[in-house]
Design a protein around this motif. Sequence first.
Motif, short mmCIF file in Angstrom:
data_model
loop_
_atom_site.label_atom_id
_atom_site.label_comp_id
_atom_site.label_asym_id
_atom_site.label_seq_id
_atom_site.Cartn_x
_atom_site.Cartn_y
_atom_site.Cartn_z
N ALA A 1 0.31 26.90 81.29
CA ALA A 1 1.30 26.17 80.70
C ALA A 1 2.80 26.53 81.30
O ALA A 1 3.51 25.65 81.55
CB ALA A 1 1.44 26.52 79.23
N ALA A 2 2.87 27.64 82.01
CA ALA A 2 3.95 27.95 82.84
C ALA A 2 4.11 27.01 84.06
O ALA A 2 5.12 26.67 84.44
CB ALA A 2 4.19 29.34 83.41
N ALA A 3 2.82 27.02 84.78
CA ALA A 3 2.68 26.12 86.10
C ALA A 3 3.22 24.54 85.50
O ALA A 3 3.88 24.07 86.56
CB ALA A 3 1.37 26.15 86.34
N GLY A 4 2.92 24.26 84.43
CA GLY A 4 3.22 22.67 84.02
C GLY A 4 4.81 22.68 83.86
O GLY A 4 5.49 21.72 84.58
N ARG A 5 5.37 23.77 83.24
CA ARG A 5 6.95 23.53 83.13
C ARG A 5 7.53 23.70 84.41
O ARG A 5 8.57 23.03 84.50
CB ARG A 5 7.46 24.46 81.99
N LEU A 6 6.94 24.65 85.19
CA LEU A 6 7.76 25.01 86.65
C LEU A 6 7.46 23.64 87.66
O LEU A 6 8.38 23.46 88.12
CB LEU A 6 7.39 26.09 87.14
N GLY A 7 6.32 23.25 87.49
CA GLY A 7 6.19 21.97 88.30
C GLY A 7 7.15 21.19 87.90
O GLY A 7 7.58 20.37 88.80
N ALA A 8 7.63 20.71 86.81
CA ALA A 8 8.43 19.45 86.36
C ALA A 8 9.82 20.04 86.90
O ALA A 8 10.49 19.01 87.32
CB ALA A 8 8.54 19.57 84.91
N LEU A 9 10.14 21.20 86.86
CA LEU A 9 11.54 21.74 87.56
C LEU A 9 11.39 21.67 88.83
O LEU A 9 12.52 21.21 89.63
CB LEU A 9 11.67 23.39 87.13
N ALA A 10 10.32 21.75 89.61
CA ALA A 10 10.37 21.60 91.03
C ALA A 10 10.42 20.10 91.49
O ALA A 10 11.23 19.52 92.19
CB ALA A 10 8.82 22.05 91.70
N LEU B 1 12.15 30.09 94.91
CA LEU B 1 10.98 30.00 94.15
C LEU B 1 11.00 30.83 92.64
O LEU B 1 11.49 31.83 92.76
CB LEU B 1 9.66 30.80 94.96
N ALA B 2 10.24 29.96 91.70
CA ALA B 2 10.11 30.85 90.43
C ALA B 2 8.91 31.57 90.43
O ALA B 2 7.77 31.03 90.73
CB ALA B 2 10.05 29.68 89.37
N SER B 3 9.02 32.76 90.11
CA SER B 3 7.83 33.72 90.15
C SER B 3 7.37 33.77 88.82
O SER B 3 7.97 34.21 87.85
CB SER B 3 8.02 35.05 90.89
N THR B 4 5.73 33.80 88.89
CA THR B 4 5.21 34.08 87.32
C THR B 4 4.69 35.41 87.64
O THR B 4 4.34 35.93 88.89
CB THR B 4 4.08 33.27 87.03
N HIS C 1 5.85 30.83 92.81
CA HIS C 1 5.22 32.04 93.58
C HIS C 1 4.34 32.68 92.45
O HIS C 1 5.01 32.97 91.37
CB HIS C 1 6.32 33.04 93.83
N ALA C 2 3.08 32.63 92.37
CA ALA C 2 2.33 33.38 91.43
C ALA C 2 2.02 34.71 91.77
O ALA C 2 1.45 34.91 92.76
CB ALA C 2 0.97 32.44 91.19
N GLU C 3 2.82 35.77 91.00
CA GLU C 3 2.45 37.18 91.38
C GLU C 3 1.31 37.63 90.74
O GLU C 3 1.61 37.99 89.49
CB GLU C 3 3.71 37.89 91.29
N GLY C 4 0.13 37.50 91.12
CA GLY C 4 -1.22 37.74 90.27
C GLY C 4 -1.66 36.62 89.63
O GLY C 4 -1.26 35.40 89.97
#
Length: 410
Positions: free
Chosen positions: A116-125, A103-106, A134-137
């Motif tokens: 914006a990070a969610a969009g980039r990471l969603g594409a990687l997923a 999982l990539a954690s923010t 994983h959203a840490e906060g």
Amino acid sequence: MTSTAPDQNRGWIRGALLAPDELVSDGVLAFEGDRIVYAGPADGFDGGGWPDPVAAPDASLIIPGLVDLHCHGAVGSDFTTADAEGMRRAAGFLHAAGTTTLLASTVSAPRDVLLAAAGRLGALAREGLIAGIHAEGPFLSPVRCGAQDPASLLPPDPDFVDEFLLASDDELVTMTYAPELAGADELVDRLITRGVTPSLGHSDASDATAAESLESAREEMEEAGFDGYAPRPTVTHLFNGMAPMHHRSPGPVAACLRAAQRGDAVVELIADGVHLDPAMIRTVFELAGAQNVALVSDSMAATGLGNGRYRLGPADVVVSGGTARLATDGGLAGGTATLLQCVRTAVAAGVPLADAVLAATAVPAEVLRLADEVGTLRRGLRADALLVSADLELLGVLRSGNWLRAPENT
């Protein structure tokens, strides 16, 4: 029989193999395409018509590819702020270092940065490079925010869960929350309704508040079904970012340990030799049981690199001697070890090898609801495996049937 270079689509490894329930001293792991087709004793596999095997060196061991629920980046890239190419580099490095599922954690950051990070990471997923986010906060205690940016912390907002899911194309898998914050119960309800695992952490909660939150989350997850798995909440890096346990004021730690011991929660441990004393690592395994522990790296951008200055989300971090600390106050700011290094540290602390591997493979795979895909060496699962030396140094990495790092004797 001599070995040849491994076939990227079909091949087998012969050597000691850590199967789900036993250590097979003379074993075979065979794969075709991206799937395991055999994992068991060598005398049960017919290699006729197959390429020559990869012969594991003496005293080496074949183990499942590792699964990390909590990592923020590597090789100079941070999963909250890096561009898409930087995120790919970080994921690729972690794969080649033995973490074949992650999982990539923010970290907590302004809303627009996180979306914006969610969009980039969603594409990687969707590319299969990560297993989700994983959203840490940002719904964490300002008293126990650790390396999180205090200015970016927010009161629990269930609607933000929907925004994050929309931005990531439903790739949010877990979210850390502090149960004592006003609105935390509603946040947890929304997470579970949307199929996201709540992870208690960065909390100054009382024992009673933490216990009630974990119990309620477990009951709600069972009712929700979670795709047929035995669902349970997690605890974000137990001890770190929490009120310390005291005999007259136990705080959240005691409640988390009790929940884990009952099998009602999975507790993360950063077993990197920095965040926890070795005796504490061993103690948690003995009290909670390996099946209720997930080893995590909490790796940040410095992982795979040396000392210097890095970023963890919006924070400036200085790494010296392999330890990452905030430039502002010297607080710990993530880890620089890979998950395999954490497994090695746990074993050195006295955790049995099979237990340490379980906590870095099958347990987190169950949290991700991917136990039928990764986490063990079993027919039909994805062909993810590591070849490690007797002292757990990395010799080879197989991911989806492709050698990311081929053993030297091939």
